[in-house]
Motif scaffolding. Structure first.
Motif, mmCIF file in Angstrom:
data_model
loop_
_atom_site.group_PDB
_atom_site.id
_atom_site.type_symbol
_atom_site.label_atom_id
_atom_site.label_comp_id
_atom_site.label_asym_id
_atom_site.label_seq_id
_atom_site.Cartn_x
_atom_site.Cartn_y
_atom_site.Cartn_z
ATOM 1 N N SER A 78 27.860 9.936 12.236
ATOM 2 C CA SER A 78 28.215 11.338 11.978
ATOM 3 C C SER A 78 28.720 12.017 13.247
ATOM 4 N N ILE A 79 28.014 11.785 14.355
ATOM 5 C CA ILE A 79 28.403 12.403 15.627
ATOM 6 C C ILE A 79 29.762 11.879 16.085
ATOM 7 N N ALA A 80 29.937 10.549 16.041
ATOM 8 C CA ALA A 80 31.200 9.948 16.487
ATOM 9 C C ALA A 80 32.364 10.423 15.625
ATOM 10 N N ALA A 81 32.157 10.489 14.314
ATOM 11 C CA ALA A 81 33.228 10.933 13.417
ATOM 12 C C ALA A 81 33.538 12.409 13.623
ATOM 13 N N PHE A 82 32.507 13.211 13.883
ATOM 14 C CA PHE A 82 32.740 14.640 14.096
ATOM 15 C C PHE A 82 33.496 14.878 15.397
ATOM 16 N N VAL A 83 33.127 14.152 16.447
ATOM 17 C CA VAL A 83 33.835 14.293 17.725
ATOM 18 C C VAL A 83 35.290 13.862 17.573
ATOM 19 N N GLY A 84 35.504 12.694 16.947
ATOM 20 C CA GLY A 84 36.872 12.241 16.721
ATOM 21 C C GLY A 84 37.658 13.197 15.840
ATOM 22 N N GLY A 85 36.995 13.710 14.795
ATOM 23 C CA GLY A 85 37.647 14.668 13.915
ATOM 24 C C GLY A 85 37.945 15.979 14.603
ATOM 25 N N ALA A 86 37.058 16.390 15.530
ATOM 26 C CA ALA A 86 37.285 17.636 16.266
ATOM 27 C C ALA A 86 38.503 17.524 17.167
ATOM 28 N N ILE A 87 38.645 16.382 17.835
ATOM 29 C CA ILE A 87 39.810 16.175 18.699
ATOM 30 C C ILE A 87 41.095 16.212 17.876
ATOM 31 N N GLY A 88 41.091 15.454 16.776
ATOM 32 C CA GLY A 88 42.266 15.473 15.905
ATOM 33 C C GLY A 88 42.468 16.815 15.240
ATOM 34 N N GLY A 89 41.357 17.497 14.912
ATOM 35 C CA GLY A 89 41.451 18.795 14.253
ATOM 36 C C GLY A 89 42.107 19.844 15.119
ATOM 37 N N VAL A 90 41.830 19.804 16.421
ATOM 38 C CA VAL A 90 42.471 20.742 17.348
ATOM 39 C C VAL A 90 43.988 20.518 17.346
ATOM 40 N N VAL A 91 44.384 19.254 17.393
ATOM 41 C CA VAL A 91 45.817 18.936 17.384
ATOM 42 C C VAL A 91 46.462 19.417 16.089
ATOM 43 N N VAL A 92 45.802 19.142 14.961
ATOM 44 C CA VAL A 92 46.344 19.538 13.661
ATOM 45 C C VAL A 92 46.431 21.061 13.550
ATOM 46 N N ALA A 93 45.377 21.757 13.981
ATOM 47 C CA ALA A 93 45.365 23.225 13.892
ATOM 48 C C ALA A 93 46.464 23.843 14.745
ATOM 49 N N LEU A 94 46.632 23.331 15.961
ATOM 50 C CA LEU A 94 47.668 23.872 16.841
ATOM 51 C C LEU A 94 49.059 23.572 16.289
ATOM 52 N N ALA A 95 49.217 22.380 15.692
ATOM 53 C CA ALA A 95 50.513 22.042 15.098
ATOM 54 C C ALA A 95 50.804 22.919 13.881
ATOM 55 N N ARG A 96 49.775 23.208 13.099
ATOM 56 C CA ARG A 96 49.953 24.032 11.898
ATOM 57 C C ARG A 96 50.303 25.473 12.242
ATOM 58 N N THR A 97 49.854 25.936 13.404
ATOM 59 C CA THR A 97 50.139 27.319 13.810
ATOM 60 C C THR A 97 51.270 27.393 14.826
ATOM 61 N N SER A 98 51.918 26.267 15.065
ATOM 62 C CA SER A 98 53.007 26.229 16.036
ATOM 63 C C SER A 98 54.244 26.949 15.498
ATOM 64 N N GLU A 99 55.064 27.396 16.417
ATOM 65 C CA GLU A 99 56.327 28.016 16.027
ATOM 66 C C GLU A 99 57.412 26.980 15.790
ATOM 67 N N THR A 100 57.117 25.718 16.067
ATOM 68 C CA THR A 100 58.077 24.627 15.872
ATOM 69 C C THR A 100 57.950 24.077 14.456
#
Length: 216
Positions: free
Chosen positions: A23-45
């Motif tokens: 659970s911890i490993a998946a959450f950490v990995g998901g958090a890293i990917g989630g930051v990338v996804v969130a920033l891409a979703r709110t990007s102006e590009t």
């Protein structure tokens, strides 16, 4: 078939550590990917938003069980050997990043647009605005749904048993096959999941109430 003994119970309880570690490993990995996804979703590009949106639709629109199967079997097609632990972490992390990315995207977009405009007026760059102005406000909003998803992720680790990873559900299956005491064994497993998830659920509700009070 044999009797259910204390050693069997201890074997199941010992597997709890693998549920927690996964659970911890998946959450950490998901958090890293989630930051990338969130920033891409709110990007102006536009192309970044398009890719992130497609990623979310794929991983939110397909069963987690299938994602774990693919994480376990697809690397073998290219000659890469992946053990059940790595496959479970990979599959759950990709799954979590899609959901966390969308949760955090919503938190970012819930920050009033005037905050962006004020930062632009002060001449702040995008990175500085996001780090010092938007992210602290979005974080407070995102905590309750993030904890709520963590509860779902903990329960989702039970599906890793299907690819041979021995967490608590898989350990229970092994003991049940030898003793055939499904009610006792899986009632114990359900109780353990409850002990793990209930405090997280309570904390999530407490944070929701605090956020509601703070917004008034």
């Amino acid at each position: 078939m044999r009797q259910l003994g204390l050693n069997d119970i201890l074997f199941i309880l010992a597997a709890v550590r693998w549920t927690l570690l996964l659970s911890i490993a998946a959450f950490v990995g998901g958090a890293i990917g989630g930051v990338v996804v969130a920033l891409a979703r709110t990007s102006e590009t536009g192309w970044q938003r398009l890719i992130a949106n497609g990623y979310i639709k794929i991983f939110q629109g397909t069963p987690l069980l299938m994602q774990l199967f693919l994480a376990f079997f697809v690397p073998g097609l290219f000659g890469w050997s992946v053990d059940p632990w790595m496959a479970a972490v990979l599959g759950l992390s990709l799954h979590a990043s899609a959901f966390l990315g969308e949760i955090w995207r919503g938190a970012i977009e819930s920050v009033p647009r005037g905050q962006w405009e004020a930062a632009a007026t002060l001449g702040l760059r995008y990175g500085t605005t996001m780090t010092n102005v938007i992210a602290p406000q979005a974080l407070r909003i995102a905590i309750p749904p993030t904890i709520g998803f963590l509860v779902q992720l903990v329960k989702g680790t039970s599906l890793a048993s299907i690819i041979g990873f021995v967490e608590i559900t898989r350990a229970a299956q092994v003991i049940n096959n030898a003793t055939f005491r499904p009610f006792t064994i899986f009632a114990l497993v359900a109780f353990v999941y409850f002990l793990i998830c209930w405090p997280l659920s309570v904390y999530s509700k407490i944070m929701e109430r605090k956020l509601l009070v703070a917004s008034r």
